[in-house]
Design a protein around this motif. Structure first.
Motif, mmCIF file in Angstrom:
data_model
loop_
_atom_site.group_PDB
_atom_site.id
_atom_site.type_symbol
_atom_site.label_atom_id
_atom_site.label_comp_id
_atom_site.label_asym_id
_atom_site.label_seq_id
_atom_site.Cartn_x
_atom_site.Cartn_y
_atom_site.Cartn_z
ATOM 1 N N ASN A 1 42.186 41.679 40.303
ATOM 2 C CA ASN A 1 41.408 41.677 41.545
ATOM 3 C C ASN A 1 41.865 40.595 42.515
ATOM 4 O OD1 ASN A 1 39.134 43.754 41.545
ATOM 5 N ND2 ASN A 1 38.931 42.885 39.503
ATOM 6 N N VAL A 2 42.230 39.433 41.996
ATOM 7 C CA VAL A 2 42.746 38.379 42.876
ATOM 8 C C VAL A 2 44.072 38.822 43.495
ATOM 9 C CG1 VAL A 2 43.690 36.031 42.958
ATOM 10 C CG2 VAL A 2 41.558 36.470 41.732
ATOM 11 N N TYR B 1 35.301 33.781 38.450
ATOM 12 C CA TYR B 1 35.188 34.517 37.186
ATOM 13 C C TYR B 1 36.291 34.091 36.216
ATOM 14 C CZ TYR B 1 31.698 38.220 36.546
ATOM 15 O OH TYR B 1 30.547 38.912 36.264
ATOM 16 N N MET B 2 37.471 33.825 36.753
ATOM 17 C CA MET B 2 38.591 33.380 35.931
ATOM 18 C C MET B 2 38.233 32.072 35.218
ATOM 19 S SD MET B 2 42.530 33.204 37.286
ATOM 20 C CE MET B 2 42.332 34.659 38.314
ATOM 21 N N LEU B 3 37.671 31.147 35.986
ATOM 22 C CA LEU B 3 37.233 29.874 35.413
ATOM 23 C C LEU B 3 36.161 30.109 34.351
ATOM 24 C CD1 LEU B 3 37.006 26.765 35.353
ATOM 25 C CD2 LEU B 3 35.432 26.941 37.306
ATOM 26 N N TYR B 4 35.205 30.952 34.672
ATOM 27 C CA TYR B 4 34.107 31.253 33.745
ATOM 28 C C TYR B 4 34.630 31.873 32.450
ATOM 29 C CZ TYR B 4 30.161 33.886 31.816
ATOM 30 O OH TYR B 4 29.226 34.429 30.973
ATOM 31 N N THR C 1 34.789 35.443 21.307
ATOM 32 C CA THR C 1 35.577 35.318 20.079
ATOM 33 C C THR C 1 36.481 36.519 19.825
ATOM 34 O OG1 THR C 1 33.753 36.274 18.784
ATOM 35 C CG2 THR C 1 33.825 33.868 18.989
ATOM 36 N N ASN C 2 36.416 37.525 20.679
ATOM 37 C CA ASN C 2 37.274 38.699 20.519
ATOM 38 C C ASN C 2 38.384 38.637 21.565
ATOM 39 O OD1 ASN C 2 38.124 41.612 21.200
ATOM 40 N ND2 ASN C 2 37.038 41.863 19.263
ATOM 41 N N TYR C 3 39.620 38.552 21.109
ATOM 42 C CA TYR C 3 40.710 38.333 22.067
ATOM 43 C C TYR C 3 40.985 39.559 22.934
ATOM 44 C CZ TYR C 3 44.035 40.877 19.039
ATOM 45 O OH TYR C 3 44.689 41.835 18.307
ATOM 46 N N ALA D 1 38.776 40.750 30.269
ATOM 47 C CA ALA D 1 38.082 39.991 31.311
ATOM 48 C C ALA D 1 39.072 39.255 32.206
ATOM 49 C CB ALA D 1 37.108 39.002 30.671
ATOM 50 N N LEU D 2 40.027 38.562 31.607
ATOM 51 C CA LEU D 2 40.998 37.809 32.396
ATOM 52 C C LEU D 2 41.926 38.737 33.178
ATOM 53 C CD1 LEU D 2 41.977 34.899 29.967
ATOM 54 C CD2 LEU D 2 40.663 34.741 32.088
#
Length: 231
Positions: free
Chosen positions: A214-215, A185-188, A199-201, A207-208
């Motif tokens: 979780n990791v 998910y991080m890569l995605y 486009t929204n930081y 998300a990140l």
């Protein structure tokens, strides 16, 4: 002629200029770094006061799920306003509080501090690898999203069941799966930012942050089970 120049300056998939994408990525990294401070503060308060020690089993699950989804709903509603950043930081403080129970348990081991630092270093390493991959992979990874969502939902169901079953083997399996799914998910999520799909930081940071949280949590749980040394 101007239209042609403008088109060439945008990504083929999303119509977002390189400058805009870099600005979103830069703002996301700054806010992500800032969001770690309330997390650490929340975890410290939780460990120092023991406020989350009573949140076990179903009660803990209800508080966590209710609080997390409530905050995420609020972030979605405020992401385009001045309130978006404070709400996000409030969410990360809450997540730090929720993490404090696991951290307190790990600190109970003789090598608890080392385990936490190892989990932190491991998570940072995963982020570095995924960020590097996202910057060199040219292929569109947007198709990964639906599969990762399915994996995350299955993982969530398994985690909820294991709260009531209390299986150590189940917890370890869920932790390993979570590390794999949220690393992907991080890569995605990073690729979405780089390609102009996000486009929204504030949304990008959320998300990140969830990926990293979780990791780290899963890695720390594994290290605690497998490497914890009692006095």
């Amino acid at each position: 002629m101007n239209d042609q120049v403008t088109t060439l300056g945008h990504s083929a998939g999303y119509g977002i200029s390189q400058e805009q994408r870099h600005r979103v990525l830069r703002n996301t990294y700054w806010l992500l770094a800032l969001s770690l401070l309330p997390t650490v503060l929340g975890a410290w308060i939780g460990v120092a006061t023991g406020i989350t020690q009573s949140l076990r089993g179903g009660i803990g699950l209800i508080v966590f799920m209710g609080g997390a989804f409530g905050f995420m709903f609020a972030i979605e509603k405020t992401k385009n306003s001045a309130a978006g950043v404070p709400v996000l930081l409030g969410f990360t403080f809450f997540m730090g509080l929720m993490l404090s129970r696991l951290i307190g348990m790990v600190l109970g081991f003789k090598n608890g501090t080392d385990l936490i630092m190892t989990a932190f270093a491991g998570t940072a390493g995963v982020f570095f690898v995924m960020a590097s991959l996202a910057s060199v992979i040219k292929r569109d990874l947007s198709g990964m999203g639906k599969w990762l969502m399915v994996g995350a939902l299955v993982l969530m169901v398994g985690a909820v069941i294991n709260v009531f079953v209390g299986s150590s083997a189940g917890m370890m399996a869920i932790s390993v799966a979570a590390i794999g799914i949220f690393s992907a998910y991080m890569l995605y999520d990073l690729k979405q930012i780089l390609d102009g799909g996000e486009t929204n930081y504030i949304s990008a940071t959320l998300a990140l942050y969830l990926d990293i949280f979780n990791v780290f949590q899963s890695l720390l749980a594994l290290l605690g089970v497998m490497g914890g040394e009692r006095d």
